[in-house]
Design an enzyme around this catalytic site. Structure first.
Site, mmCIF file in Angstrom:
data_model
loop_
_atom_site.group_PDB
_atom_site.id
_atom_site.type_symbol
_atom_site.label_atom_id
_atom_site.label_comp_id
_atom_site.label_asym_id
_atom_site.label_seq_id
_atom_site.Cartn_x
_atom_site.Cartn_y
_atom_site.Cartn_z
ATOM 1 N N HIS A 11 61.415 -29.632 24.270
ATOM 2 C CA HIS A 11 62.045 -30.118 23.040
ATOM 3 C C HIS A 11 63.570 -30.039 23.126
ATOM 4 C CE1 HIS A 11 62.603 -29.516 18.445
ATOM 5 N NE2 HIS A 11 62.324 -30.791 18.653
ATOM 6 N N GLU A 38 62.093 -34.271 25.447
ATOM 7 C CA GLU A 38 62.354 -34.987 24.199
ATOM 8 C C GLU A 38 63.807 -34.767 23.845
ATOM 9 O OE1 GLU A 38 62.713 -35.127 19.672
ATOM 10 O OE2 GLU A 38 63.281 -33.574 21.081
ATOM 11 N N ASP A 40 67.190 -36.467 21.017
ATOM 12 C CA ASP A 40 67.492 -37.263 19.827
ATOM 13 C C ASP A 40 68.716 -38.147 20.083
ATOM 14 O OD1 ASP A 40 65.610 -35.675 18.097
ATOM 15 O OD2 ASP A 40 67.005 -34.071 18.634
ATOM 16 N N HIS A 53 71.237 -34.036 17.352
ATOM 17 C CA HIS A 53 70.183 -33.978 16.326
ATOM 18 C C HIS A 53 70.726 -34.198 14.925
ATOM 19 C CE1 HIS A 53 67.412 -32.003 13.487
ATOM 20 N NE2 HIS A 53 66.452 -32.320 14.341
ATOM 21 N N GLU A 106 63.812 -39.912 20.900
ATOM 22 C CA GLU A 106 63.706 -39.984 19.444
ATOM 23 C C GLU A 106 64.933 -40.684 18.877
ATOM 24 O OE1 GLU A 106 63.075 -36.372 17.083
ATOM 25 O OE2 GLU A 106 63.668 -37.528 15.323
HETATM 26 O O1 G3P Z 1 60.301 -35.668 18.160
HETATM 27 C C1 G3P Z 1 59.736 -34.452 17.812
HETATM 28 C C2 G3P Z 1 60.704 -33.567 17.074
HETATM 29 O O2 G3P Z 1 61.900 -33.488 17.798
HETATM 30 C C3 G3P Z 1 60.974 -34.041 15.682
HETATM 31 O O3 G3P Z 1 61.779 -33.183 14.936
HETATM 32 O O4 G3P Z 1 63.856 -32.480 13.889
HETATM 33 O O5 G3P Z 1 63.280 -31.638 16.141
HETATM 34 O O6 G3P Z 1 63.973 -33.997 15.855
HETATM 35 P P1 G3P Z 1 63.293 -32.811 15.235
HETATM 36 MG MG MG Z 2 63.696 -34.664 17.930
#
Ligand code: G3P
Ligand code: MG
Length: 238
Positions: A11, A38, A40, A53, A106
């Site tokens: 993450h 993953e 953002d 993020h 994302e």
């Molecule tokens: O994409 C999964 C997760 O990253 C979604 O929540 O707030 O960590 O971007 P967040």
């Molecule tokens: Mg995310």
């Protein structure tokens, strides 16, 4: 859909072990054997897609202000942790390709920039990942961003990202032609897992940080787990 991607994904680059959404974090995850990441993507004020993020800089950098109010040149001066800059999307892709890791990209639009972000990320994704052995999976909480991504690059697979699985999940996924539901692991039940799989979609769960949860959720049929606990839920966790 059978899941062609890694099953355990780091993450925000390196989970809790490195400054989030940085190249250093991605390197750390890869060095620990993670085959998927993953992160953002948001647009800077000059339209450059960057890896971050929050819409504001304060939590993750030494800067002050809002990402959509600054150019990439301005953003690049801030420290995103341990000497890392805020990466451009293109730098993150180059690193992933270099390291041979897959990405769940994302799309994280700043408020009011949903369509522009979806379009820009889709356009760049198509170019930057061209010829990669395993292309990325786009996802977003924003249905407008997903619709915009689809209109620009319909061939790129999309995941519908939700905190709580809404009652109309199936209609939305059909409308956006998504391949996977990306939900908070707390909102998945055995019944829903069966329905989602029965309808032909994959299930990605975030953010799973307890090995006992990870084991239970994989047994329930989750296709992919996104974790912050890279040291406790390793890349080959079963
Ligand atoms: O994409 C999964 C997760 O990253 C979604 O929540 O707030 O960590 O971007 P967040
Ligand atoms: Mg995310």
């Amino acid at each position: 859909m059978s899941w062609p991607y890694p099953r355990i994904v780091a993450h925000r680059g390196g989970g809790a072990l490195a400054p989030e959404n940085t190249l250093g974090a991605m390197r750390l995850g890869a060095s620990m054997g993670f085959k998927g990441v993953e992160f953002d993507v948001m647009l800077a004020g000059d339209g450059t897609p960057v890896i971050i993020h929050d819409e504001t800089l304060e939590r993750t950098t030494n800067g002050l202000g809002r990402v959509p109010d600054m150019t990439y040149g301005e953003l690049s001066r801030f420290d995103a942790g341990k000497g890392n800059q805020i990466p451009k999307y293109e730098q993150a892709v180059a690193l992933c390709r270099d390291l041979g890791i897959w990405a769940n990209v994302e799309i994280k639009p700043a408020q009011g920039h949903e369509r522009a972000t979806g379009e820009a990320v889709a356009r760049m994704t198509r170019e930057l990942w061209r010829g990669a052995p395993l292309g990325p999976l786009l996802s977003s909480f924003s249905v407008d961003a997903l619709a915009a991504a689809r209109s620009v690059a319909p061939e790129l697979p999309r995941g519908y990202l939700v905190s709580k699985i809404p009652h109309d999940w199936h209609d939305t996924m059909k409308r956006l032609a998504c391949v996977a539901l990306h939900c908070n692991h707390k909102s998945l039940t055995e019944k829903l897992a069966a329905e989602i799989h029965g309808a032909g979609y994959s299930i990605l769960l975030w953010t799973v940080n307890e090995p006992s949860d990870a084991q239970r959720l994989l047994k329930m049929g989750a296709d992919c787990l996104v974790t912050d606990a890279l040291d406790r839920i390793g890349p080959d966790f079963r």
